[in-house]
Scaffold this motif. Structure first.
Motif, short mmCIF file in Angstrom:
data_model
loop_
_atom_site.label_atom_id
_atom_site.label_comp_id
_atom_site.label_asym_id
_atom_site.label_seq_id
_atom_site.Cartn_x
_atom_site.Cartn_y
_atom_site.Cartn_z
N GLY A 292 0.79 -1.23 0.00
CA GLY A 292 0.00 0.00 0.00
C GLY A 292 0.82 1.28 0.00
N VAL A 293 1.97 1.28 -0.68
CA VAL A 293 2.86 2.45 -0.67
C VAL A 293 2.28 3.59 -1.50
CG1 VAL A 293 5.07 3.32 -1.51
CG2 VAL A 293 4.98 1.21 -0.17
N ILE A 294 2.22 4.78 -0.88
CA ILE A 294 1.77 6.01 -1.55
C ILE A 294 2.80 7.09 -1.28
CG2 ILE A 294 0.01 7.82 -1.61
CD1 ILE A 294 -2.06 5.73 -0.84
N LYS A 295 3.14 7.87 -2.31
CA LYS A 295 4.11 8.95 -2.15
C LYS A 295 3.78 10.09 -3.10
CE LYS A 295 7.81 10.99 -0.64
NZ LYS A 295 7.94 11.40 0.79
N SER A 296 3.73 11.31 -2.54
CA SER A 296 3.50 12.50 -3.36
C SER A 296 4.82 13.22 -3.58
CB SER A 296 2.51 13.45 -2.67
OG SER A 296 1.24 12.85 -2.55
N ILE A 297 5.11 13.49 -4.85
CA ILE A 297 6.31 14.24 -5.23
C ILE A 297 5.86 15.39 -6.12
CG2 ILE A 297 8.52 14.18 -6.43
CD1 ILE A 297 8.64 12.49 -4.00
#
Length: 483
Positions: A292-297
């Protein structure tokens, strides 16, 4: 001799082109002819003078010696390396923008310097089709070997050692095979020559040693009793010595004749390919687990990503520029943390990672200090490993900035091998590795049994290393609302 008809279709001819910058010799003896409609790939290591040669042909630079003969009908369009902001353009739109100067040109010879840089698959197909369908001549520099396979009917190689040109018929794959066979042939001839000279030299030495033994016996005759039945006759010894001397002279002449006959067979300038062996000790079976990895860049959000990478997997991470490929790698390495979800790495795994940033800033270290900062070994062992990668005792004292592109490429791969990784992660290796080293790396990766994770737009590289699975980051990235 070329036929009169073919000579009449020549667009230009380069004869003995040479160029220096200060005291640095870049080109020495460049000879080739471009005929109407030919599609020629210009290849050679970084720094071998490819771009300089295009500038000379385009009259942007002046050669020091040699001549370029243009036909009366020759009209040239030169497209140097282009750096274009492609944030809001599709691959096809980017390709059309790059090619705009030549699409509308009435030139019959196009000089293109890395026209496929920064193009995605759609853009590459557009450029390939344009060149293949054109009836005009093209001289193209490209590090994209698959591109050259599709468009080139001839390859001109500039040798960085001899500064000369060699011509090969066919596309890149044909050239690569013929070049390898040529190098192996040259080394076989040179090795056979050395072996034959050694044999003839040994034969001459044996005969000279035999003469010395006879001379020693003759000198000792006087010491023997005059009535000794075993005492040899002086005349017999002189006869033996005479025959032996004649044979020695014959053997020596034979050696000299052979050396004269084979004086053109010199040690090849090109070395045989390095054998790269990624020896390693296997750690955990589970390499990475993403849950469930989420990342905002910036304006892009990645995820949620669920992924399990195991020992022996060969994964290619694909996606458009800006889709988060490099960001995912940094999450795997623990360099950045996800906003939510979990990324776990297996126990006792050794990761060998070559980031793109490695090429932009070399730092102020010496070669040996840089190597020892990543390799777990003594300086003595480090020097032995580097020597295997043709980095000499003198080279290890140099600052990193003093290394040629080829030397720096070999250092990077030597450091990767020294880490004995059971997981290798490569981020666009083709963009920076010297081509000769890249091909040696490909051969090493073919035999590699560990986990391989690759981001690469290089279709030729991908075909060679044969990934078993793909992760399309286009499916996991979305542009965030401005609010």
């Amino acid at each position: 001799m070329q036929s009169q008809e073919k000579l009449q279709s020549a667009v230009l001819s380069c004869t003995h082109i040479a160029k220096k910058f200060d005291q640095l010799e870049v080109l020495k003896d460049i000879d080739f002819t471009v005929f109407k409609g030919q599609k020629i790939g210009l290849v050679g290591p970084n720094g071998s003078g490819k771009s300089t040669l295009l500038k000379i042909i385009a009259r942007k630079e002046k050669q020091d010696s040699g001549t370029i003969t243009y036909s009366n009908k020759t009209k040239i369009e030169y497209l140097p390396q282009i750096h274009t902001d492609n944030e809001n353009l599709s691959g096809g739109e980017m390709a059309k923008k790059v090619l705009a100067p030549i699409v509308s040109s009435d030139a019959n010879l196009f000089l293109l310097d890395e026209p496929t840089n920064n193009l995605d698959e759609e853009g590459l197909v557009f450029v390939e089709n344009f060149i293949k369908k054109s009836s005009q001549a093209f001289l193209v520099i490209s590090h994209d070997r698959k591109f050259l396979d599709k468009v080139a009917d001839k390859i001109i190689e500039i040798d960085i050692v001899t500064k000369t040109s060699s011509i090969y018929d066919g596309n890149y794959s044909s050239y690569a095979l013929e070049r390898q066979n040529k190098i192996e042939r040259q080394w076989k001839e040179f090795s056979d020559k050395l072996e034959k000279i050694d044999d003839l030299d040994s034969e001459t030495s044996r005969r000279l040693d035999y003469i010395k033994k006879i001379e020693k016996v003759r000198k000792n005759i006087k010491k023997l009793p005059i009535h000794d039945k075993n005492k040899p006759h002086a005349a017999d010894l002189r006869d033996k010595e005479g025959r032996a001397s004649h044979r020695a002279v014959v053997a020596k002449r034979k050696l000299e004749r052979y050396k004269t006959k084979t004086e053109d067979i010199q040690k090849p300038a090109r070395l045989l390919p390095l054998h790269i062996d990624f020896d390693h000790e296997r750690g955990s079976t589970s390499i990475f687990v993403l849950d469930g990895v989420i990342k905002s860049i910036g304006k892009i959000e990645l995820g949620p990503i669920d992924l399990h990478i195991q020992y022996g997997d060969r994964l290619q991470i694909v996606g458009k520029n800006g889709s988060g490929k490099s960001t995912l790698i940094k999450i795997l390495l623990g360099e950045i943390l996800p906003d939510s979800g979990v990324c776990k790495s297996g126990a006792n795994i050794r990761i060998g990672y070559v980031p793109q940033e490695r090429w932009y800033s070399r730092g102020q270290k010496s070669v040996i200090d840089d190597f020892l900062s990543v390799a777990d070994c003594t300086e003595t062992d480090a020097r032995k490993i580097l020597n295997r990668f043709r980095i000499t005792a003198e080279d290890v004292k140099k600052d990193l900035s003093e290394l040629s592109p080829g030397e720096y490429s070999r250092l990077v791969i030597a450091e990767l091998v020294s880490q004995k990784p059971d997981c290798i992660i490569l981020d666009e290796p083709s963009n920076h590795l010297d081509l000769e080293v890249l091909e040696e790396l490909e051969n090493g990766l073919k035999e590699y049994k560990g986990t391989l994770i690759v981001v690469s737009h290089d279709r030729y590289f991908i075909e060679n290393i044969k990934p078993k699975s793909f992760l399309d980051m286009n499916l996991f990235s979305k542009r965030l609302n401005n609010n």
